[in-house]
Scaffold this motif. Structure first.
Motif, mmCIF file in Angstrom:
data_model
loop_
_atom_site.group_PDB
_atom_site.id
_atom_site.type_symbol
_atom_site.label_atom_id
_atom_site.label_comp_id
_atom_site.label_asym_id
_atom_site.label_seq_id
_atom_site.Cartn_x
_atom_site.Cartn_y
_atom_site.Cartn_z
ATOM 1 N N VAL A 1 -4.879 35.696 29.358
ATOM 2 C CA VAL A 1 -6.167 36.699 29.594
ATOM 3 C C VAL A 1 -6.517 38.062 28.982
ATOM 4 O O VAL A 1 -7.424 38.256 28.581
ATOM 5 N N SER A 2 -5.153 38.850 28.649
ATOM 6 C CA SER A 2 -5.377 39.985 28.313
ATOM 7 C C SER A 2 -6.004 39.946 26.686
ATOM 8 O O SER A 2 -6.785 40.721 26.488
ATOM 9 N N PRO A 3 -5.297 39.246 25.904
ATOM 10 C CA PRO A 3 -5.871 39.037 24.397
ATOM 11 C C PRO A 3 -7.299 38.512 24.656
ATOM 12 O O PRO A 3 -8.306 38.849 23.916
ATOM 13 N N ALA A 4 -7.611 37.577 25.422
ATOM 14 C CA ALA A 4 -8.975 37.090 25.460
ATOM 15 C C ALA A 4 -9.976 38.281 25.787
ATOM 16 O O ALA A 4 -11.102 38.269 25.332
ATOM 17 N N ALA A 5 -9.539 38.989 26.856
ATOM 18 C CA ALA A 5 -10.513 40.144 27.289
ATOM 19 C C ALA A 5 -10.570 41.099 26.306
ATOM 20 O O ALA A 5 -11.875 41.746 26.023
#
Length: 161
Positions: free
Chosen positions: A57-61
């Motif tokens: 989720v972090s790199p996607a965000a």
């Protein structure tokens, strides 16, 4: 004389029960270790799953915020921040992307460590399950079983206490 015979019978019975009691205590020790290791592995698996989700989720965000800021403009995207300071929206967008990127990097490192611990813990559970099964079926000798348990404790001291 009758007391003498009953004393001898009790001693003989106790001598025969001693190995059984030792074996029962050993079997219970293996079962307790197996239960404890299963709990530890379940905890590691939960943490590993949380790290995995965070690492996805972090790199996607970060990518989403960067793409939106580039497409519509950081100051338009974060208009309230833009009114506070010059290029405040762009600064906020960059800060958020950096924070999410940092989180992705850190969780990726911890995820690798938890992957390794999870693999070791799973291997330990497998060996303890095999030992428990061998003890239940009697397919291992007492010496083989105690030696195997000693090797498991030595190899997986982090899990078996």
């Amino acid at each position: 004389m009758a007391d003498d015979k009953s004393t001898k019978a009790t001693r003989h019975s106790s001598a025969q029960n001693a190995p059984t009691q030792d074996r029962d205590a050993f079997v219970q020790s293996v079962k307790a270790s197996l239960s404890s290791v299963r709990e530890k592995v379940a905890s590691i698996r939960r943490t590993d799953t949380l790290l995995f989700i965070t690492n996805v989720v972090s790199p996607a965000a970060a990518a989403l915020i960067a793409a939106l800021a580039a497409a519509i403009g950081g100051n338009r995207m974060f208009a309230q921040a833009a009114t506070q300071t010059v290029d405040g929206g762009w600064k906020l967008a960059c800060i958020l992307v950096a924070i999410f990127g940092f989180i992705a990097t850190v969780t990726g490192m911890f995820k690798k460590q938890y992957d390794d611990r999870l693999a070791q813990g799973t291997q330990c559970v497998g060996r303890l399950l095999t030992l428990d099964s061998n003890l239940a079926t009697g397919s291992s000798s007492w010496e083989e079983a105690t030696q195997e348990y000693g090797e498991i404790v030595k190899s997986f001291s982090e899990f078996v206490s």
